[in-house]
Design an enzyme around this catalytic site. Structure first.
Site, PDB file in Angstrom:
ATOM      1  N   LYS A  85       2.144  -3.612   0.927  1.00 22.74           N
ATOM      2  CA  LYS A  85       3.586  -3.391   1.041  1.00 22.74           C
ATOM      3  C   LYS A  85       4.045  -3.511   2.493  1.00 22.74           C
ATOM      4  O   LYS A  85       5.055  -4.163   2.781  1.00 22.74           O
ATOM      5  CB  LYS A  85       3.971  -2.022   0.476  1.00 22.74           C
ATOM      6  CG  LYS A  85       5.481  -1.773   0.475  1.00 22.74           C
ATOM      7  CD  LYS A  85       5.822  -0.431  -0.148  1.00 22.74           C
ATOM      8  CE  LYS A  85       5.449   0.710   0.767  1.00 22.74           C
ATOM      9  NZ  LYS A  85       5.919   2.027   0.260  1.00 22.74           N
ATOM     10  N   ASP A  93       8.519  -0.982  -3.258  1.00 21.82           N
ATOM     11  CA  ASP A  93       8.438   0.467  -3.039  1.00 21.82           C
ATOM     12  C   ASP A  93       8.880   1.170  -4.313  1.00 21.82           C
ATOM     13  O   ASP A  93       9.060   0.537  -5.363  1.00 21.82           O
ATOM     14  CB  ASP A  93       9.281   0.883  -1.828  1.00 21.82           C
ATOM     15  CG  ASP A  93      10.778   0.709  -2.081  1.00 21.82           C
ATOM     16  OD1 ASP A  93      11.168   0.100  -3.115  1.00 21.82           O
ATOM     17  OD2 ASP A  93      11.570   1.197  -1.251  1.00 21.82           O
TER      18      ASP A  93
END
Length: 210
Positions: free
Chosen positions: A120, A138
């Site tokens: 991420k 997220d």
């Protein structure tokens, strides 16, 4: 969502916010990388408050090493897990100086090899700093993708892969920012603001109490 609905969904988000930006304050690729590492299990607002003075003093890996772990901790002690995060930031700064001439690499494998950097974080840096059409999933994007039927998936990686397949190419560069902001301020976890959502009529929640 059907392809036509997806096109309309992103067209509306783009019309409302043509140039979405990361809410993490930064001055270059290195400070962005640091901010994203610090943002794990923390709010952007909290990270910005802690890093504002830090980034006035430190903007390169070498300067971070000169500040040192204890000096860094003084700046970020209001952020959760600041001890481990400080260790990671110092370690990644050492690695950047040693292996990359002090520059942040525009390469996923090299980024993910840095301490404290996962997929991420790498996706955010590749997108924001280097303009690559990545999808940093997220909790907000995960929720929006599943709730709306845009790209359902049981894991962040499954949602990421699904989004990369269905988001129209014209919207892919900014898609993760639009989705994060939509999830953060409109399609919220507890009480989604369906009455102000620009794409409410496209959502499978239509007619379901929000």
């Amino acid at each position: 969502m059907t392809p036509v609905q997806i096109e309309s969904f992103f067209a509306r988000l783009a019309a409302a916010n043509p140039e979405p930006k990361s809410e993490l304050e930064h001055v270059n690729a290195f400070t962005l990388l640091v901010a994203v590492v610090l943002s794990a299990q923390a709010t952007d607002k909290g990270v910005n408050k802690a890093t504002r003075a830090l980034f006035e003093q430190v903007t390169t890996p070498q300067a971070m090493l000169e500040l040192g772990e204890d000096g860094l901790k003084e700046h970020i002690k209001t952020i959760g897990l600041f001890n481990s995060k400080a260790r990671n930031v110092i370690a990644l700064s050492e690695q950047l100086v040693r292996d990359h001439g002090g520059a942040v690499p525009a390469d996923r494998a090299a980024l993910e090899a840095l301490p404290g950097v996962g997929r991420k974080t790498a996706n955010v840096v590749l997108n924001v700093a280097f303009g690559q059409p990545t999808m940093a999933v997220d909790t907000h994007i995960f929720r929006v993708a599943n709730r709306t039927g845009l790209a359902p998936g049981k894991t962040p990686r499954a949602v990421e892969d699904g989004l990369l397949k269905v988001v129209p190419p014209a919207y892919l560069l900014h898609a993760h920012h639009w989705l994060i902001l939509h999830g953060r301020y409109t399609c919220t976890a507890r009480k989604p603001k369906c009455d102000t959502c620009p794409a409410h009529d496209l959502c499978p929640r239509l007619g379901v109490a929000c």
